[in-house]
Design a protein around this motif. Structure first.
Motif, PDB file in Angstrom:
ATOM      1  N   ILE A  64      -9.281   1.099   4.636  1.00 32.14           N
ATOM      2  CA  ILE A  64      -8.532   0.131   5.424  1.00 32.14           C
ATOM      3  C   ILE A  64      -7.299  -0.380   4.689  1.00 32.14           C
ATOM      4  O   ILE A  64      -6.701  -1.361   5.081  1.00 32.14           O
ATOM      5  CB  ILE A  64      -9.400  -1.059   5.883  1.00 32.14           C
ATOM      6  CG1 ILE A  64      -9.903  -1.829   4.672  1.00 32.14           C
ATOM      7  CG2 ILE A  64     -10.528  -0.600   6.769  1.00 32.14           C
ATOM      8  CD1 ILE A  64     -10.649  -3.075   5.084  1.00 32.14           C
ATOM      9  N   GLY A  65      -6.924   0.306   3.623  1.00 34.53           N
ATOM     10  CA  GLY A  65      -5.609   0.044   3.069  1.00 34.53           C
ATOM     11  C   GLY A  65      -5.570  -0.627   1.722  1.00 34.53           C
ATOM     12  O   GLY A  65      -4.511  -1.070   1.289  1.00 34.53           O
TER      13      GLY A  65
ATOM     14  N   PRO B 217     -11.946   8.395  -1.761  1.00 36.94           N
ATOM     15  CA  PRO B 217     -12.505   7.644  -0.627  1.00 36.94           C
ATOM     16  C   PRO B 217     -13.483   8.456   0.224  1.00 36.94           C
ATOM     17  O   PRO B 217     -14.461   7.907   0.742  1.00 36.94           O
ATOM     18  CB  PRO B 217     -11.266   7.228   0.168  1.00 36.94           C
ATOM     19  CG  PRO B 217     -10.131   8.008  -0.372  1.00 36.94           C
ATOM     20  CD  PRO B 217     -10.474   8.370  -1.770  1.00 36.94           C
ATOM     21  N   ILE B 218     -13.246   9.760   0.351  1.00 38.38           N
ATOM     22  CA  ILE B 218     -14.133  10.584   1.182  1.00 38.38           C
ATOM     23  C   ILE B 218     -15.528  10.645   0.566  1.00 38.38           C
ATOM     24  O   ILE B 218     -16.542  10.425   1.228  1.00 38.38           O
ATOM     25  CB  ILE B 218     -13.591  12.023   1.322  1.00 38.38           C
ATOM     26  CG1 ILE B 218     -12.161  11.981   1.821  1.00 38.38           C
ATOM     27  CG2 ILE B 218     -14.469  12.854   2.222  1.00 38.38           C
ATOM     28  CD1 ILE B 218     -11.468  13.319   1.722  1.00 38.38           C
TER      29      ILE B 218
ATOM     30  N   LEU C 206      -7.091  10.287   4.339  1.00 32.02           N
ATOM     31  CA  LEU C 206      -8.052  10.158   3.246  1.00 32.02           C
ATOM     32  C   LEU C 206      -8.110  11.461   2.454  1.00 32.02           C
ATOM     33  O   LEU C 206      -8.603  11.499   1.339  1.00 32.02           O
ATOM     34  CB  LEU C 206      -9.450   9.836   3.792  1.00 32.02           C
ATOM     35  CG  LEU C 206      -9.605   8.461   4.441  1.00 32.02           C
ATOM     36  CD1 LEU C 206     -10.972   8.334   5.092  1.00 32.02           C
ATOM     37  CD2 LEU C 206      -9.410   7.364   3.414  1.00 32.02           C
ATOM     38  N   ASP C 207      -7.622  12.538   3.037  1.00 32.05           N
ATOM     39  CA  ASP C 207      -7.693  13.851   2.415  1.00 32.05           C
ATOM     40  C   ASP C 207      -6.359  14.553   2.665  1.00 32.05           C
ATOM     41  O   ASP C 207      -5.633  14.188   3.592  1.00 32.05           O
ATOM     42  CB  ASP C 207      -8.848  14.665   3.029  1.00 32.05           C
ATOM     43  CG  ASP C 207      -9.306  15.779   2.094  1.00 32.05           C
ATOM     44  OD1 ASP C 207      -8.704  15.929   1.017  1.00 32.05           O
ATOM     45  OD2 ASP C 207     -10.276  16.479   2.445  1.00 32.05           O
TER      46      ASP C 207
ATOM     47  N   ASP D 219      -0.360   5.374  -3.479  1.00 28.96           N
ATOM     48  CA  ASP D 219      -0.346   3.965  -3.083  1.00 28.96           C
ATOM     49  C   ASP D 219       0.445   3.742  -1.807  1.00 28.96           C
ATOM     50  O   ASP D 219       0.149   2.838  -1.031  1.00 28.96           O
ATOM     51  CB  ASP D 219       0.190   3.094  -4.226  1.00 28.96           C
ATOM     52  CG  ASP D 219      -0.936   2.654  -5.157  1.00 28.96           C
ATOM     53  OD1 ASP D 219      -2.097   2.999  -4.840  1.00 28.96           O
ATOM     54  OD2 ASP D 219      -0.655   1.999  -6.156  1.00 28.96           O
TER      55      ASP D 219
ATOM     56  N   SER E 248      -1.949   4.388   0.919  1.00 25.05           N
ATOM     57  CA  SER E 248      -2.793   3.230   1.226  1.00 25.05           C
ATOM     58  C   SER E 248      -2.093   2.326   2.224  1.00 25.05           C
ATOM     59  O   SER E 248      -2.703   1.847   3.183  1.00 25.05           O
ATOM     60  CB  SER E 248      -3.075   2.405  -0.028  1.00 25.05           C
ATOM     61  OG  SER E 248      -3.555   3.206  -1.036  1.00 25.05           O
ATOM     62  N   SER E 249      -0.798   2.111   2.006  1.00 21.58           N
ATOM     63  CA  SER E 249      -0.108   1.189   2.896  1.00 21.58           C
ATOM     64  C   SER E 249       0.130   1.839   4.264  1.00 21.58           C
ATOM     65  O   SER E 249       0.104   1.157   5.296  1.00 21.58           O
ATOM     66  CB  SER E 249       1.180   0.687   2.233  1.00 21.58           C
ATOM     67  OG  SER E 249       2.310   1.297   2.775  1.00 21.58           O
TER      68      SER E 249
ATOM     69  N   ARG F  83      -2.031   3.958   5.643  1.00 20.16           N
ATOM     70  CA  ARG F  83      -3.341   3.793   6.287  1.00 20.16           C
ATOM     71  C   ARG F  83      -3.484   2.389   6.841  1.00 20.16           C
ATOM     72  O   ARG F  83      -3.944   2.175   7.952  1.00 20.16           O
ATOM     73  CB  ARG F  83      -4.462   4.014   5.249  1.00 20.16           C
ATOM     74  CG  ARG F  83      -4.924   5.422   5.101  1.00 20.16           C
ATOM     75  CD  ARG F  83      -6.308   5.477   4.486  1.00 20.16           C
ATOM     76  NE  ARG F  83      -6.368   4.890   3.154  1.00 20.16           N
ATOM     77  CZ  ARG F  83      -6.080   5.552   2.044  1.00 20.16           C
ATOM     78  NH1 ARG F  83      -5.717   6.818   2.095  1.00 20.16           N
ATOM     79  NH2 ARG F  83      -6.154   4.956   0.872  1.00 20.16           N
ATOM     80  N   ASN F  84      -3.068   1.433   6.013  1.00 23.50           N
ATOM     81  CA  ASN F  84      -3.213   0.036   6.391  1.00 23.50           C
ATOM     82  C   ASN F  84      -2.397  -0.283   7.645  1.00 23.50           C
ATOM     83  O   ASN F  84      -2.849  -1.013   8.521  1.00 23.50           O
ATOM     84  CB  ASN F  84      -2.773  -0.840   5.211  1.00 23.50           C
ATOM     85  CG  ASN F  84      -2.978  -2.313   5.463  1.00 23.50           C
ATOM     86  OD1 ASN F  84      -2.260  -2.910   6.243  1.00 23.50           O
ATOM     87  ND2 ASN F  84      -3.970  -2.888   4.806  1.00 23.50           N
TER      88      ASN F  84
ATOM     89  N   PRO G 198      -8.029  -5.977   6.464  1.00 19.46           N
ATOM     90  CA  PRO G 198      -6.785  -5.197   6.398  1.00 19.46           C
ATOM     91  C   PRO G 198      -5.552  -6.090   6.256  1.00 19.46           C
ATOM     92  O   PRO G 198      -4.593  -5.728   5.582  1.00 19.46           O
ATOM     93  CB  PRO G 198      -6.759  -4.452   7.730  1.00 19.46           C
ATOM     94  CG  PRO G 198      -8.170  -4.412   8.180  1.00 19.46           C
ATOM     95  CD  PRO G 198      -8.785  -5.683   7.685  1.00 19.46           C
TER      96      PRO G 198
ATOM     97  N   TYR H 134      -5.155  -7.297   2.689  1.00 25.76           N
ATOM     98  CA  TYR H 134      -4.563  -6.276   1.826  1.00 25.76           C
ATOM     99  C   TYR H 134      -3.069  -6.127   2.067  1.00 25.76           C
ATOM    100  O   TYR H 134      -2.373  -5.523   1.276  1.00 25.76           O
ATOM    101  CB  TYR H 134      -5.283  -4.931   1.990  1.00 25.76           C
ATOM    102  CG  TYR H 134      -6.572  -4.903   1.205  1.00 25.76           C
ATOM    103  CD1 TYR H 134      -6.578  -5.271  -0.134  1.00 25.76           C
ATOM    104  CD2 TYR H 134      -7.772  -4.534   1.789  1.00 25.76           C
ATOM    105  CE1 TYR H 134      -7.755  -5.271  -0.858  1.00 25.76           C
ATOM    106  CE2 TYR H 134      -8.957  -4.523   1.070  1.00 25.76           C
ATOM    107  CZ  TYR H 134      -8.935  -4.904  -0.258  1.00 25.76           C
ATOM    108  OH  TYR H 134     -10.086  -4.906  -0.987  1.00 25.76           O
TER     109      TYR H 134
END
Lengths: 390, 227
Positions: free
Chosen positions: A304-305, A383-384, B54-55, B75, B78-79, B81-82, B107, B110
């Motif tokens: 979730i980030g 994460p997976i 994620l992959d 990184d 990540s943002s 995804r967020n 979320p 973050y």
């Protein structure tokens, strides 16, 4: 965000109470040892400084040595020294022995000092009552008692005071003076507070090894004590038939004590360091288990980030909270230990100003150092894989 | 909205190389609602992980709203995804030590949003998914369907472009499963978020306007049903 992170860390630590407690104890003992070390060091330093202030740094201790052990100082020559050596103001040769004494049915073993009248000003002892041994006393059965010894020999019905009788072997001495309490001098081979003082001729009667082996002296205020010490050694050498003279100055003793203190501090420091490392390994262990158990949570947070840094700081906060709590308890433990030490030794309790911030800082640093590896491990999780963990 | 072009994903297991996705291409438009079906080992989850950032695929290109998301460093991902993606999992994956609104607000936290604002938005979203009276409940005190609603609120709170759901009804009984499915259809219709649902359940898949089936590492079937 920071408040939230800390609250969350506390919640997580409480969720695995037993493990947290173990790591906490480790850090606590480590920090406690460091604090105790610093505080006891400060107490001892303070006490030594106090003793030296009371005794004066101009004091010199003379000791005659022979091949069989202690030697003999020539009485007349020794007493004549202040006239010969510039910078030497007073000198008092004395004998030292020990044995049983009794008074009013009370029996004690104590130190005997065979002294001359100059002993009182040189050793800086003051009389609470009566007078000190004088050079006219010679074979008169007179004795002066130290304050602690007088206290010990006294009963509720019969206090030791001027005029009391004290029996030493076959001899009975009459008390002519009782001393005021004084700080035990680190230079003296015996504690005056706990001694029975008689004239030198009487000392030869009651001591098993009647050697005039010791002397105390005072250097003049403007003289260099070490130089005076050397001059005493040179002046006495010709009149010593066999054996040698050793003269020690307070300054040399102070240096010796300082190096002893360093060793003691180093030893406690090593104990503290070992305990801290053990505590740190404890922190690392519980953090690693925690990371392992919370893999799925880490996966969710990443999905979730959360960034790697978010995850890292999550676990570092836990390690920091744990070690800070351990450090706080450790400070208390260390201070309590040092206080107990002060109570037992009868020394004044002082808190070293550096002890508390240093103890707290060291424990947090340990926690962060040992928490760093698990935190990095957590942040590097895929994460997976983390999400697939059951 | 989602553009996958010639995506190949292979794993090296010992000497042999297993190809899971083989030159798969897929385009999903804005506001679409797709189901993805396929037997086990067909690469559904791998595809989901790649879409969810994620992959990474072994080869191929992937763009979300025209942006090349594979070029981003970890990184930045990540943002991405967020901001862009909301996840819903089969077993909810709520954080057990946080209450409902804190879970839903995660979320936003973050993103560095102040707590008061994040709480307001999380509560609004919980209300939207029908949990107005469960804000302060801990996950352990919620039923399966309620947990999944919290998870959906968490996935939607950041206003993502894409909602990815991996077997979201797999752990629920049929009646609750249907309620959750209705909620997905509703948020798709009302919020306009693109929804991708991986499912084994033909009954769930049948309700989706677009139905994909994976086979041999590619899209084997792409069925559009008129609403």
């Amino acid at each position: 965000m920071i408040k939230q992170a800390i609250l969350e860390a506390i919640g997580n630590l409480l969720a695995s109470r037993q493990r947290s407690l173990l790591a906490l104890i480790g850090i606590m003992v480590g920090a406690g040892a460091v604090i105790a070390m610093l505080t006891v060091g400060a107490i001892a330093r303070e006490e030594t400084a106090r003793q030296f202030r009371a005794m004066g740094t101009d004091i010199l201790l003379i000791r005659a040595d022979s091949d069989q052990g202690l030697g003999n100082l020539p009485l007349a020559e020794t007493e004549a020294l202040p006239a010969q050596i510039r910078g030497l103001s007073l000198v008092a040769p004395f004998m030292l022995g020990g044995g049983q004494i009794s008074a009013e049915g009370q029996s004690r073993s104590t130190s005997f000092l065979g002294v001359t009248e100059s002993f009182a000003p040189v050793a800086r002892v003051r009389l609470a009552a009566g007078r000190f041994i004088s050079r006219h006393d010679r074979f008169e059965p007179f004795a002066v008692v130290g304050s602690a010894l007088a206290e010990q020999l006294s009963t509720p019905f019969n206090r030791i005071r001027v005029g009391s009788n004290i029996r030493v072997g076959r001899y009975v001495f009459t008390v002519i003076g009782v001393l005021e309490p004084s700080l035990p001098s680190p230079m003296m081979p015996a504690d005056v507070n706990d001694s029975l003082m008689v004239s030198i001729p009487n000392g030869r009667r009651i001591m098993s090894t009647p050697q005039l082996a010791w002397g105390v002296a005072r250097a003049a205020p403007d003289a260099d004590p070490d130089q005076v010490a050397r001059a005493i050694g040179t002046a006495l050498e010709p009149s010593m038939r066999e054996g040698r003279v050793q003269v020690q100055s307070a300054r040399a003793l102070l240096a010796g004590l300082a190096s002893q203190m360093r060793l003691f501090t180093l030893l406690l420091g090593a104990v503290g360091a070992i305990a801290l490392v053990l505590g740190g390994v404890g922190v690392m262990n519980i953090m690693l288990v925690s990371v392992q158990e919370r893999r799925r949570e880490i996966g969710v947070r990443l999905a979730i980030g959360a960034t790697r840094w978010n995850i890292q700081s999550l676990f570092l906060t836990e390690a920091a909270v744990l070690s800070l709590a351990g450090g706080a308890f450790g400070v208390l433990l260390g201070l309590a230990g040092a206080w107990g030490f002060a109570q037992m030794s009868g020394w004044a309790f002082v808190v070293s100003a550096t002890a508390i911030p240093l103890g707290a800082g060291v424990s947090i640093a340990t926690g962060l150092f040992f928490g760093f590896y698990p935190a990095v491990m957590a942040s590097r999780l895929d994460p997976i894989v983390a999400l697939r963990t059951e | 909205m989602l553009d996958l072009i010639d995506i190949t994903k292979s794993f090296r297991t010992g000497p042999a190389e297993t190809v899971v996705l083989n030159d798969l291409s897929l385009h999903v438009g804005e506001r679409e609602f797709c189901s993805i079906m396929g037997g086990s080992g067909s690469g559904k989850s791998t595809l989901m992980n790649i879409i969810g950032l994620l992959d990474r695929p072994t080869r191929g290109q992937y763009r979300i709203a025209g942006e090349d998301v594979l070029a981003a460093p970890p990184d930045k991902q990540s943002s991405l995804r967020n901001r862009l993606i909301g996840f819903v999992f089969q077993s909810f994956f709520l954080l057990p030590r946080l209450n409902a609104w804190r879970n839903a607000a995660l979320p936003l936290m973050y993103r560095g949003m102040p707590e008061a604002e994040a709480k307001r938005k999380a509560c609004a979203m919980l209300e939207r998914v029908g949990l107005a009276d469960r804000m302060e409940h801990m996950p352990a005190m919620l039923s399966g369907g309620q947990k999944q609603r919290v998870a959906i609120a968490r996935a939607l709170v950041g206003q993502p472009k894409v909602l990815l759901a991996d077997e979201p009804t797999g752990a629920l009984d049929p009646k609750v499963a249907q309620e959750i499915m209705d909620l997905f259809l509703e948020v798709n219709r009302e919020l306009g978020v693109l929804v991708l649902i991986i499912t084994h359940d033909p009954h769930i898949a049948a309700q989706c306007p677009r139905q994909l089936r994976l086979g041999a590492g590619r899209i084997a079937q792409d069925l559009r049903v008129a609403a």
